[in-house]
Design an enzyme around this catalytic site. Sequence first.
Site, mmCIF file in Angstrom:
data_model
loop_
_atom_site.group_PDB
_atom_site.id
_atom_site.type_symbol
_atom_site.label_atom_id
_atom_site.label_comp_id
_atom_site.label_asym_id
_atom_site.label_seq_id
_atom_site.Cartn_x
_atom_site.Cartn_y
_atom_site.Cartn_z
ATOM 1 N N ASP A 175 0.869 -1.173 0.000
ATOM 2 C CA ASP A 175 0.000 0.000 0.000
ATOM 3 C C ASP A 175 0.914 1.233 0.000
ATOM 4 O O ASP A 175 2.141 1.129 0.054
ATOM 5 C CB ASP A 175 -0.954 -0.016 1.207
HETATM 6 C C1 BGC Z 1 -5.154 3.006 0.179
HETATM 7 C C2 BGC Z 1 -5.376 1.901 -0.807
HETATM 8 C C3 BGC Z 1 -5.274 2.444 -2.221
HETATM 9 C C4 BGC Z 1 -3.929 3.114 -2.404
HETATM 10 C C5 BGC Z 1 -3.703 3.660 -3.807
HETATM 11 C C6 BGC Z 1 -3.911 3.802 -0.134
HETATM 12 O O1 BGC Z 1 -3.801 4.902 0.655
HETATM 13 O O2 BGC Z 1 -5.052 2.454 1.475
HETATM 14 O O3 BGC Z 1 -6.626 1.315 -0.585
HETATM 15 O O4 BGC Z 1 -5.439 1.418 -3.141
HETATM 16 O O5 BGC Z 1 -3.850 4.198 -1.484
HETATM 17 O O6 BGC Z 1 -4.438 4.790 -4.038
#
Ligand code: BGC
Length: 785
Positions: free
Chosen positions: A322
Amino acid sequence: MKTTSKLILLAVLSFSFLFSSCNNEEPSDNIGEAVVTTGEIDKKVEKLLSKMTLEDKVGQMTQITIDVITKGESVYVSDDPLELDSKLLEEAITKYKVGSILNTANNKARTVEKWNEIIKQIQDVAIDKIGVPVLYGVDAIHGTTYTAGATFFPQQIGMAATWNIDLNMKGAEISAYETRASSIPWNFSPVLDMGRDPRWPRIWETYGEDVYLVSQMGKAAIDGYEGVNNDLSNPNKVASCIKHFLAYGAEKSGKDRTPSYIPEIQLREYYLPSYKAAIDAGAHTVMINSGLINGVPVHADYNLLTNLLREELGFEGVVVTDWADIENIHNRDKVAESQKEAVKLAINAGIDMAMVPYNFNFTTNLIELVKEKEVPMSRIDDAVRRILKLKYELGLFENPYPILSDKSDFGSEKFENAAYLAASESITLLKNDSSLLPISKESKLLVCGPNANSMRTLNGGWTYSWQGDLANNKEFTSKYNTILEAVQNKFGNENVKYVAGVEYKDDGAFWEEKNIDIKAAVNAAKNVDYILLCLGENTYTETIGNINDINISENQEELALELSKTGKPIILILNEGRPRLIRNIDPVSKAVVQTYLPGNFGGDALVDILVGEINPSGKLPYTYPMYPNGLGTYDHKPSEATETMEGIYDYNSSFPVQYQFGYGLSYTDFEYSNLRLSQKEINGNDTFTVSIDVKNIGEREGKEVVQLYTKDMYASVSPDNKRLRRFKKISLTRGESKTVEFTLSGRDLAFVGVDMKYVVEKGDFKILVGGKSEKLKVLNTLKFN
Ligand code: BGC
């Protein structure tokens, strides 16, 4: 840091790979012709891998955000109109050999044409300089978030409330089509975390609290995104990304990205099954939980990422981090002494790709670590093999930016109708005293509350922007109706008064309110027949949505209580990402309708329900709590039900909740009868059928969700109150009756025992459907793998 940066940026660019022409067929399970077979792909991967340098390989494992390569004052802010900076793009590709990019710039949705242009530019450089196409990914989680004109469905929590697997699959198919039409082949969706703590700000991104419901909905989403055969060469499909492995959302504090402490028995019973089901359904990629479990950052946990995910679950696809979560192992969690150490821990634990996303430190550190033999080359090859395979499977080598010759279904009426249908099946009628609803179209209404006139709150986060705020994106929602506008359309302007009473401060924190004028609302209630009181929350996403108090805001509660003194019947409309406590408001409301975050068609669908043109059929996918210290789930242990409203130490009772999991009313009535089992006794894993007759005994056609629960009467691990094992949504005309049959086996009755293995133990069970129950005896104990 991540969230701050995102806020500064105001951004997530959703791109697209313009793929081979998208024909004008309706998205369906029809699988396009595979470009190459798996065996051929493996050979190609090996051939390419053998020619790659260490730098080439590590580049493939690097993912940056689009703003790193755009013109703009910093990596956090891009110019508008958006333009790629050819020098930065070339540097990313030639120097760092970047394999993947994500996001949109300046938190702004872009047209399909703009996406096509940007992605073509990126792919031309990638193919020319390194011969490997870039993999672009975005969060198209209830529609194609960052593309102007995309079709928005209810958020996952609403899709779960439909209890309609086919609708969920259809929604995912449409999102896949529109994401590919926007040239993006990789979608960071679905969320398969469990919505078991109503305080968590990502509840609305989940399919709710139940293991079985989440697993079924998750499988349907993967089938919709990838196709039932997971053939990604189909130009209408995208690679799905199940997230966030594992047990994200089980934080002790209820706040995002704070520590979780989870015993393995609980991890396996409640949090693992949705991931297992999704991996079995062929999901191609997995994103990792940003938090800590039992003190260890999940991104550095070899046991979870390799032993469990790879070896036990057999996951063969790509594992992506993430946002900035390798950096977090050092910066935030203090588990690694340096950034470099953090990279070593994460890659050795089993990470294939780092969502870095703002710099190339990861790339430099990982190259050094391999040279120093701190990370084995075999681990790098393993990761790159998976990434290249995905790119081949998606057809990116053949066609890195296909221009869609026909994208006529993008944002089409038929797609919008499907989104409207989903919204109408998600909306859940929780209370309807004296059958107040439906109401006549001639009624005079006062509409109030901060959610009455907002497209933002109907959609929630990840809608044109990360936080769902519409500052840069208002133009995209102007053609849709807020609740107020839909009411005006249906009842006529002359019959509708609007006084908000309380408003959200759209340029502040999500919980801030303004223009509090409760008196004005009370005064406006004279001469109306009903008050439509629209309460809930403003939009938020992730950590920004943390709260210290799960009660609905004091202003909103006061508005409701003051309005109730007018004696006019209140119809309470809830529009919220998580269940905010309403125990003081509910008693003064004659009807209560939960809309969740229903999307662009939520206003229309709600009003059609209010006047009876649609018969509501949504059911709660979570337990609606009543008290802040009573946030349990329906599948609680008997000992959790000690303090009931019925009395103390009544272990057969339930604890006080506002509304039960699975609950939802209709304008008609259903009668259940004749519950029967094919056999009264089974050996461990025998299959058996359960049948029940359901009759519509009311005055109008309606849809009912037939829910089958089992109850283990005694077990070596204190058994759950009951567990959902099957469900089916059926439609019945007036007077019509249907027999619904479910097939189960002993495995469906099993639980995780103290040795961490699934077991069904001999003894008595109850099978419960629609208020009826029958006994079942299991004759012998059996363990399952
Ligand atoms: C979130 C994810 C997301 C990623 C990309 C993160 O902050 O937790 O769910 O896919 O950002 O945008």
